[in-house]
Design a protein around this motif. Structure first.
Motif, PDB file in Angstrom:
ATOM      1  N   PRO A  96       0.844  -1.116  -0.092  1.00  0.00           N
ATOM      2  CA  PRO A  96       0.209   0.045   0.006  1.00  0.00           C
ATOM      3  C   PRO A  96       0.818   1.288  -0.084  1.00  0.00           C
ATOM      4  CG  PRO A  96      -0.612  -1.650   1.640  1.00  0.00           C
ATOM      5  CD  PRO A  96       0.582  -1.933   1.344  1.00  0.00           C
ATOM      6  N   LEU A  97       0.464   2.326  -0.741  1.00  0.00           N
ATOM      7  CA  LEU A  97       1.319   3.464  -0.845  1.00  0.00           C
ATOM      8  C   LEU A  97       0.307   4.583  -0.360  1.00  0.00           C
ATOM      9  CD1 LEU A  97       2.509   3.341  -4.353  1.00  0.00           C
ATOM     10  CD2 LEU A  97       3.779   2.631  -2.673  1.00  0.00           C
ATOM     11  N   ILE A  98       0.762   5.130   1.017  1.00  0.00           N
ATOM     12  CA  ILE A  98      -0.130   5.933   1.592  1.00  0.00           C
ATOM     13  C   ILE A  98       0.493   7.416   1.770  1.00  0.00           C
ATOM     14  CG2 ILE A  98      -1.563   6.353   3.958  1.00  0.00           C
ATOM     15  CD1 ILE A  98      -1.540   3.434   3.919  1.00  0.00           C
ATOM     16  N   PRO A  99      -0.284   8.346   1.313  1.00  0.00           N
ATOM     17  CA  PRO A  99       0.297   9.832   1.531  1.00  0.00           C
ATOM     18  C   PRO A  99       0.141  10.230   3.065  1.00  0.00           C
ATOM     19  CG  PRO A  99      -1.805   9.940   0.407  1.00  0.00           C
ATOM     20  CD  PRO A  99      -1.493   8.478   0.619  1.00  0.00           C
ATOM     21  N   PHE A 100       1.127  11.173   3.350  1.00  0.00           N
ATOM     22  CA  PHE A 100       1.364  11.861   4.677  1.00  0.00           C
ATOM     23  C   PHE A 100       1.482  13.171   4.631  1.00  0.00           C
ATOM     24  CE2 PHE A 100       3.255  12.754   8.463  1.00  0.00           C
ATOM     25  CZ  PHE A 100       2.219  12.696   9.488  1.00  0.00           C
ATOM     26  N   HIS A 101       0.417  13.840   5.012  1.00  0.00           N
ATOM     27  CA  HIS A 101       0.749  15.525   4.848  1.00  0.00           C
ATOM     28  C   HIS A 101       0.143  16.078   5.926  1.00  0.00           C
ATOM     29  CE1 HIS A 101       1.949  18.650   1.445  1.00  0.00           C
ATOM     30  NE2 HIS A 101       0.763  19.021   1.867  1.00  0.00           N
ATOM     31  N   PRO A 152       4.314  -4.038   5.035  1.00  0.00           N
ATOM     32  CA  PRO A 152       3.855  -2.544   5.659  1.00  0.00           C
ATOM     33  C   PRO A 152       3.796  -1.607   4.722  1.00  0.00           C
ATOM     34  CG  PRO A 152       6.090  -3.662   6.793  1.00  0.00           C
ATOM     35  CD  PRO A 152       5.499  -4.223   5.460  1.00  0.00           C
ATOM     36  N   SER A 153       2.800  -0.621   4.987  1.00  0.00           N
ATOM     37  CA  SER A 153       2.515   0.437   4.212  1.00  0.00           C
ATOM     38  C   SER A 153       3.706   1.443   3.949  1.00  0.00           C
ATOM     39  CB  SER A 153       1.454   1.375   4.543  1.00  0.00           C
ATOM     40  OG  SER A 153       0.403   0.597   4.731  1.00  0.00           O
ATOM     41  N   TYR A 154       3.751   1.838   2.450  1.00  0.00           N
ATOM     42  CA  TYR A 154       4.804   2.867   2.367  1.00  0.00           C
ATOM     43  C   TYR A 154       4.148   4.206   2.459  1.00  0.00           C
ATOM     44  CZ  TYR A 154       8.597   5.180  -0.205  1.00  0.00           C
ATOM     45  OH  TYR A 154       9.501   6.005  -0.602  1.00  0.00           O
ATOM     46  N   PHE A 184       2.360  -5.661  -6.560  1.00  0.00           N
ATOM     47  CA  PHE A 184       1.285  -4.851  -6.665  1.00  0.00           C
ATOM     48  C   PHE A 184       1.432  -3.556  -5.484  1.00  0.00           C
ATOM     49  CE2 PHE A 184      -0.182  -8.798  -8.261  1.00  0.00           C
ATOM     50  CZ  PHE A 184      -0.558  -8.453  -9.780  1.00  0.00           C
ATOM     51  N   PHE A 185       1.535  -2.565  -6.166  1.00  0.00           N
ATOM     52  CA  PHE A 185       1.365  -1.283  -5.428  1.00  0.00           C
ATOM     53  C   PHE A 185      -0.081  -0.875  -5.460  1.00  0.00           C
ATOM     54  CE2 PHE A 185       5.465  -1.193  -7.538  1.00  0.00           C
ATOM     55  CZ  PHE A 185       6.489  -1.190  -6.322  1.00  0.00           C
ATOM     56  N   ILE A 186      -0.650  -0.517  -4.322  1.00  0.00           N
ATOM     57  CA  ILE A 186      -2.008  -0.487  -4.420  1.00  0.00           C
ATOM     58  C   ILE A 186      -2.087   1.217  -3.711  1.00  0.00           C
ATOM     59  CG2 ILE A 186      -2.514  -1.358  -1.981  1.00  0.00           C
ATOM     60  CD1 ILE A 186      -5.313  -1.653  -3.143  1.00  0.00           C
ATOM     61  N   SER A 187      -2.876   2.238  -4.460  1.00  0.00           N
ATOM     62  CA  SER A 187      -2.919   3.621  -3.892  1.00  0.00           C
ATOM     63  C   SER A 187      -4.272   4.128  -4.500  1.00  0.00           C
ATOM     64  CB  SER A 187      -1.765   4.522  -4.516  1.00  0.00           C
ATOM     65  OG  SER A 187      -1.858   5.829  -4.142  1.00  0.00           O
ATOM     66  N   PHE A 188      -4.753   5.273  -3.613  1.00  0.00           N
ATOM     67  CA  PHE A 188      -5.827   6.035  -4.142  1.00  0.00           C
ATOM     68  C   PHE A 188      -5.274   7.433  -4.659  1.00  0.00           C
ATOM     69  CE2 PHE A 188      -8.047   4.412  -0.337  1.00  0.00           C
ATOM     70  CZ  PHE A 188      -9.166   3.741  -1.241  1.00  0.00           C
ATOM     71  N   ASP A 189      -3.650   7.526  -4.714  1.00  0.00           N
ATOM     72  CA  ASP A 189      -3.287   8.932  -5.404  1.00  0.00           C
ATOM     73  C   ASP A 189      -3.194   8.517  -6.923  1.00  0.00           C
ATOM     74  OD1 ASP A 189      -1.654  11.036  -5.849  1.00  0.00           O
ATOM     75  OD2 ASP A 189      -0.243  10.495  -4.187  1.00  0.00           O
TER      76      ASP A 189
END
Length: 152
Positions: free
Chosen positions: A24-29, A65-67, A98-103
């Motif tokens: 999972p690719l998760i943005p942090f901002h 783990p999420s990135y 597989f990378f999974i993202s909403f971005d």
């Protein structure tokens, strides 16, 4: 299998059958307060999605783990870091990443990633415990699972 001691012990015993990674690719901002709540909600939903995919495909995949990355930062260094993760994963060897993202910004860099990007349209807000949200998640998980199976 999830990234925990118990599942990794099982992985080590059966790794010849487990050939797929979900990352999972998760943005942090935090600097833009207007989007903090929306980003936190998207992170929560993506974590649920990833866990549900892992449940559906247990015995064949590892959920890493999420990135986490800064949403508005340059993606090129992130691509390099992700590819370093993938290089390490392929030592096991994993055949499918597989990378999974909403971005949607990852779509511009998809060709540079050493894996397949699954981009999902994001949710703005909602109640992850609501019946409606659970139904939407289940339906999309079914579709993602079928997509992943098509690569096998």
């Amino acid at each position: 299998m999830k990234w925990n001691e118990h599942d990794m012990e099982k992985y080590m015993q059966a790794k010849e059958y487990i050939d797929t990674i979900i990352l999972p690719l998760i943005p942090f901002h935090l600097s833009q307060e207007a989007s903090v709540k929306k980003n936190a909600f998207a992170s929560e939903v993506l974590t649920i999605f990833s866990s549900e995919i892992e449940k559906e495909l247990t015995g064949r995949i590892v959920l890493t783990p999420s990135y986490y990355y800064v949403k508005n930062a340059d993606k090129e260094p992130e691509v390099d870091r992700l590819n370093a993760w993938v290089d390490d994963m392929k030592e096991q060897p994993f055949q499918h990443i597989f990378f999974i993202s909403f971005d949607s910004k990852w779509k511009k860099h998809e060709k540079d990633l050493n894996g397949n990007l699954i981009w999902l349209p994001g949710f703005q807000s909602g109640d992850v415990q609501s019946v409606e949200m659970q139904q939407v998640i289940r339906e999309q998980v079914k579709q993602i699972v079928e997509l992943i199976r098509s690569y096998w």
